[in-house]
Design a protein around this motif. Structure first.
Motif, short mmCIF file in Angstrom:
data_model
loop_
_atom_site.label_atom_id
_atom_site.label_comp_id
_atom_site.label_asym_id
_atom_site.label_seq_id
_atom_site.Cartn_x
_atom_site.Cartn_y
_atom_site.Cartn_z
N GLN A 270 63.89 36.13 53.00
CA GLN A 270 63.82 37.24 53.96
C GLN A 270 63.16 38.45 53.34
O GLN A 270 63.31 38.72 52.15
N ASN A 271 62.44 39.22 54.18
CA ASN A 271 61.90 40.50 53.71
C ASN A 271 62.79 41.65 54.15
O ASN A 271 62.42 42.81 54.05
N GLY A 272 63.97 41.32 54.66
CA GLY A 272 64.96 42.32 55.07
C GLY A 272 66.32 41.67 55.05
O GLY A 272 66.56 40.74 54.27
N SER B 1 68.54 38.59 62.62
CA SER B 1 67.30 38.89 63.35
C SER B 1 66.10 38.90 62.43
O SER B 1 65.03 38.37 62.77
N ASN B 2 66.25 39.51 61.26
CA ASN B 2 65.15 39.54 60.31
C ASN B 2 64.77 38.13 59.87
O ASN B 2 63.57 37.80 59.75
N ALA B 3 65.77 37.27 59.64
CA ALA B 3 65.49 35.90 59.23
C ALA B 3 64.70 35.17 60.31
O ALA B 3 63.72 34.47 60.02
N ARG B 4 65.11 35.32 61.56
CA ARG B 4 64.39 34.67 62.66
C ARG B 4 62.97 35.21 62.77
O ARG B 4 62.02 34.44 63.01
N ASN B 5 62.80 36.52 62.60
CA ASN B 5 61.46 37.10 62.67
C ASN B 5 60.56 36.56 61.57
O ASN B 5 59.37 36.29 61.80
N CYS B 6 61.10 36.41 60.37
CA CYS B 6 60.31 35.83 59.29
C CYS B 6 59.83 34.43 59.66
O CYS B 6 58.69 34.05 59.38
N GLY B 7 60.71 33.67 60.33
CA GLY B 7 60.33 32.33 60.75
C GLY B 7 59.26 32.33 61.82
O GLY B 7 58.33 31.52 61.80
N ILE B 8 59.36 33.25 62.78
CA ILE B 8 58.37 33.35 63.85
C ILE B 8 56.99 33.65 63.27
O ILE B 8 55.98 33.05 63.66
N TYR B 9 56.94 34.60 62.33
CA TYR B 9 55.66 34.96 61.71
C TYR B 9 55.04 33.76 60.99
O TYR B 9 53.82 33.58 61.00
N ASN C 173 68.86 44.77 62.63
CA ASN C 173 69.95 45.67 62.24
C ASN C 173 70.81 46.09 63.42
O ASN C 173 71.16 47.27 63.56
N THR C 174 71.14 45.14 64.26
CA THR C 174 72.01 45.43 65.40
C THR C 174 72.81 44.19 65.77
O THR C 174 72.45 43.07 65.38
N TYR C 175 73.89 44.39 66.49
CA TYR C 175 74.62 43.30 67.11
C TYR C 175 74.02 43.03 68.49
O TYR C 175 73.19 43.78 68.98
N ALA C 176 74.50 41.96 69.12
CA ALA C 176 74.06 41.59 70.48
C ALA C 176 72.55 41.39 70.54
O ALA C 176 71.92 41.64 71.57
N GLU C 177 71.97 40.91 69.45
CA GLU C 177 70.51 40.71 69.42
C GLU C 177 70.07 39.65 70.40
O GLU C 177 68.96 39.72 70.94
N ASP C 178 70.91 38.65 70.67
CA ASP C 178 70.54 37.61 71.63
C ASP C 178 70.44 38.16 73.05
O ASP C 178 69.56 37.77 73.82
N VAL C 179 71.36 39.08 73.41
CA VAL C 179 71.30 39.71 74.73
C VAL C 179 69.99 40.46 74.90
O VAL C 179 69.28 40.30 75.90
#
Length: 329
Positions: free
Chosen positions: A63-65, A69-77, A179-185
């Motif tokens: 991860q770069n953060g 959410s950051n982990a998922r974003n790294c995967g999307i990129y 850096n938040t909760y409820a990221e899926d919502v």
């Protein structure tokens, strides 16, 4: 069709083998599986590298953060597949069911933007698997069919129950809020508001593990309550502004979830409860207007008895539900 599976890994050494054993058999020669590494303090990273040595489809990224959410974003990129699947490393899948769904997708001339399925809740304390039925034995296409799956007040915003066309995510800049909760919502609200070609299909494959010790979902803090309330309010407003039958139905679903979060107040330390209650002072602006009869009744109850008493009643109901599910002793 090439598949990219994104699996965030953080302190899950006891669960990662079951997850990997269920996912690896679905991978073809052109598919890829990303194990996104957080700062684990157990043997999760070492396990990940062992899997990478054995399976050429596995790629390990750091991860770069911080955070899911950051982990998922790294995967999307990093992903290059036609379709993306998010799998949490403490969960697992029904391998045969997902294989069958992937075969259906590979037979299509054009891939849908989002494929939604029902899912299983897997209770650790009872060693029980429960199918959450919203779609059922039918195939539905189009956002206008969404209201038909929302009648039971079950979760509809779980990111992992869907497959996503990668180009659709990239085109609309659909990354996770970090850096938040409820990221899926927040994420699924933005996915739906991006007007995807949606296919809801009878192919439940995802097993969501409930009752895992150390899970982030077991940790209650004031920041979690505050961020969840704020994201629910923001999502409801965005859906109401869209003002379509399906978006208003989703807004009603989030209004019900907003009410359920009142129960979290009672799980906070006593010195934080007054501040948490203040988060719900403007509840009428969030849950009204609504077409949901249950939400209407609770709004009336809150008007008569106030937010603190309503929170206590909901907390008691939540405790009894967890007791029935053997999630507490």
């Amino acid at each position: 069709m090439k598949l990219s599976v994104i699996v965030p890994v953080y302190n899950v050494e006891h669960y990662l083998p079951a997850c990997m054993d269920s996912v690896l058999p679905i991978l073809g020669n052109g598919d890829e599986l990303f194990l996104i590494q957080g700062q684990s303090t157990d043997q999760s990273s070492q396990l990940s590298y062992r899997y990478q040595e054995e399976y050429p489809q596995i790629r390990i990224l750091n991860q770069n953060g911080q955070g899911l959410s950051n982990a998922r974003n790294c995967g999307i990129y990093a992903a290059s597949g036609d379709m993306i699947l998010f799998v949490d490393s403490d969960d697992f899948i029904e391998t045969a069911a997902l294989q069958k769904l992937l075969e259906q997708l590979r037979s299509l001339e054009k891939l849908p933007d989002v494929v939604m399925t029902d899912f299983f809740r897997c209770y650790e304390t009872m060693e029980k698997k429960q199918l959450v039925v919203q779609i059922g034995q039918r195939s539905l296409k189009g956002l206008d069919k969404l209201p038909s799956i929302l009648k039971g007040h079950s979760c509809f915003w779980n990111v992992w129950r869907n497959l996503y066309r990668r180009e659709f995510l990239i085109k609309h800049g659909l990354l996770f809020r970090e850096n938040t909760y409820a990221e899926d919502v927040d994420y699924m609200t933005r996915v739906f508001l991006s007007n995807p070609e949606l296919w809801m299909v009878d192919a439940p494959f995802y097993c969501y593990r409930i009752g895992r010790g150390g899970s982030l979902m077991n940790s209650i803090s004031f920041s979690r309550v505050k961020q969840t309330v704020e994201i629910l309010w923001e999502s409801i407003q965005g859906l109401q502004i869209n003002n379509t039958a399906w978006s208003l139905a989703l807004a009603n679903g989030f209004q019900f979830e907003y009410i359920l979060n009142l129960a979290l107040i009672q799980e906070l330390p006593k010195e934080q409860r007054k501040e948490a209650i203040a988060l719900f002072e403007d509840y009428r602006q969030v849950i009204l207007p609504t077409h949901d009869l249950t939400v209407q009744k609770v709004a009336k109850f809150m008007q008569l008895f106030g937010v603190p008493f309503t929170a206590k009643i909901l907390a008691a109901a939540k405790w009894m539900k967890r007791k029935r599910e053997r999630r507490i002793p």
